[in-house]
Design an enzyme around this catalytic site. Structure first.
Site, PDB file in Angstrom:
ATOM      1  N   THR A 188      -5.991   5.355   2.856  1.00  0.00           N
ATOM      2  CA  THR A 188      -5.859   6.209   1.682  1.00  0.00           C
ATOM      3  C   THR A 188      -7.260   6.670   1.313  1.00  0.00           C
ATOM      4  O   THR A 188      -8.127   5.873   0.974  1.00  0.00           O
ATOM      5  CB  THR A 188      -5.228   5.448   0.506  1.00  0.00           C
ATOM      6  N   LYS A 226      -0.047  10.807  -0.571  1.00  0.00           N
ATOM      7  CA  LYS A 226      -0.258   9.374  -0.820  1.00  0.00           C
ATOM      8  C   LYS A 226      -0.836   9.138  -2.205  1.00  0.00           C
ATOM      9  O   LYS A 226      -0.474   8.178  -2.901  1.00  0.00           O
ATOM     10  CB  LYS A 226      -1.191   8.793   0.244  1.00  0.00           C
ATOM     11  N   LYS A 256      -9.868   1.875  -6.145  1.00  0.00           N
ATOM     12  CA  LYS A 256     -10.435   3.000  -5.392  1.00  0.00           C
ATOM     13  C   LYS A 256      -9.456   4.164  -5.342  1.00  0.00           C
ATOM     14  O   LYS A 256      -9.830   5.321  -5.597  1.00  0.00           O
ATOM     15  CB  LYS A 256     -10.796   2.531  -3.984  1.00  0.00           C
TER      16      LYS A 256
END
Length: 338
Positions: free
Chosen positions: A140, A214, A282
């Site tokens: 990701t 995503k 993150k």
């Protein structure tokens, strides 16, 4: 029909000056490879895999069990050892791995890691990949980086697909991941025999769109997790049997994949990571950056990011995302089971 390795070698011999090829010429080469190469299969296709952590290790196991020749690289060698024991080869650098592979997958921690393992001019995978090779980044990461990698790959007559996944450690082990693919649809279709070993591939559009999908998935999960732990805390304070409560709502409108995956783990105080808090922080940070670029206000996302960031501040970044319950317990001076 010529095999994929044969075609790769032929392109490597005849197009060594590919850096000067015009964009239409590169497009022709890539589409030729995707449409004319022998379908991907264990007898002719060599796979490489960078990143053998919680997710990567299980995903690699499916490829080995399907009979593929697999070369792996991981900065912490001990994490790759179980795969070596299963028959995988170990490479010393991403460059060396790519030189032995037709398709290189990566699933690492942060965008900076992606850039290093794929684009480093000396040791990165792209520097070792032959013309016609394919990069598949399943980390990701930032959509803009996916576009950059695609352009860099194209300049070497290679292809790049961004294909981040959702489903956690359980999905990786069971081969039931949701895969969000961005890039050339012809190449994505070519990769389908490998993707199906890991889960279901969903084509989302050109380069970067897999990452956008995503990130939207992570936004949905973030607010879902906040709702789940708030419901658990409320049920606890109301004097309900929380296990019975979760079982009751699991078949109603409040049921969710997050409940199925994490409800029982939360009650057992099982915070082993299927997905690290650090990595989720993150992801949510990237989501917020993209929102700023788009001029979007998503307050639920911002709240979830702050709650997860508080876990990291308490030294809990290496726990699983279900550890969000700890933040709510601290806010309310309550502990489940007490």
């Amino acid at each position: 029909m010529r095999s994929l390795p044969y075609l790769l070698r032929s392109l490597s011999r005849h197009y060594t000056q590919s850096q000067t090829s015009s964009p239409p010429h590169r497009t022709f080469l890539l589409r030729y490879m995707a449409t004319s190469a022998e379908p991907i299969n264990p007898s002719t296709t060599r796979l490489g895999w960078i990143g053998t952590g919680v997710m990567g290790r299980s995903m690699c196991a499916h490829l080995i069990n399907a009979g593929y020749t697999l070369t792996v690289f991981n900065r912490t060698l001990s994490k790759a050892q179980p795969l070596v024991d299963m028959g995988a080869r170990l490479a010393q650098t991403p460059h060396d791995l790519a030189a032995q592979s037709d398709i290189v997958f990566s699933i690492v921690g942060y965008p900076s890691d992606v850039r290093q393992v794929l684009l480093d001019p000396t040791n990165g995978a792209l520097s070792g990949l032959r013309p016609g090779g394919i990069l598949v980044d399943m980390t990701t990461s930032e959509p803009s980086l996916a576009v950059e990698i695609s352009a860099a790959a194209s300049s070497k007559n290679c292809s790049s697909i961004d294909a981040p996944v959702s489903g956690g450690d359980r999905g990786a082990k069971n081969g039931t991941l949701a895969i969000f693919a961005g890039g050339d649809e012809t190449v994505v279709n070519q990769l389908n025999p490998v993707f199906t070993l890991m889960g279901k591939v969903n084509y989302m559009g050109p380069s970067g769109k897999g990452q956008f999908a995503k990130l939207a998935n992570q936004i949905t999960i973030a607010s879902t997790m906040v709702g789940l732990v708030e419901g658990i805390i409320y049920a606890h304070k109301a004097g309900l049997n929380v296990a019975s409560f979760l079982d009751a709502i699991s078949t109603g409108a409040a049921g969710s994949k997050s409940l199925d995956l994490y409800g029982s783990r939360i009650l057992k105080r099982d915070f082993e990571p299927g997905f690290f808090v650090n990595h989720f922080v993150k992801d949510l940070g990237i989501c917020l950056q993209e929102c700023q670029s788009m001029g979007l206000a998503l307050p639920g996302l911002a709240l979830a990011q702050q709650l997860y960031l508080s876990l990291k501040a308490h030294g809990e970044g290496n726990l699983g995302t279900q550890a969000l319950i700890l933040a709510l317990e601290r806010l309310n001076n309550a502990t489940l089971g007490s």
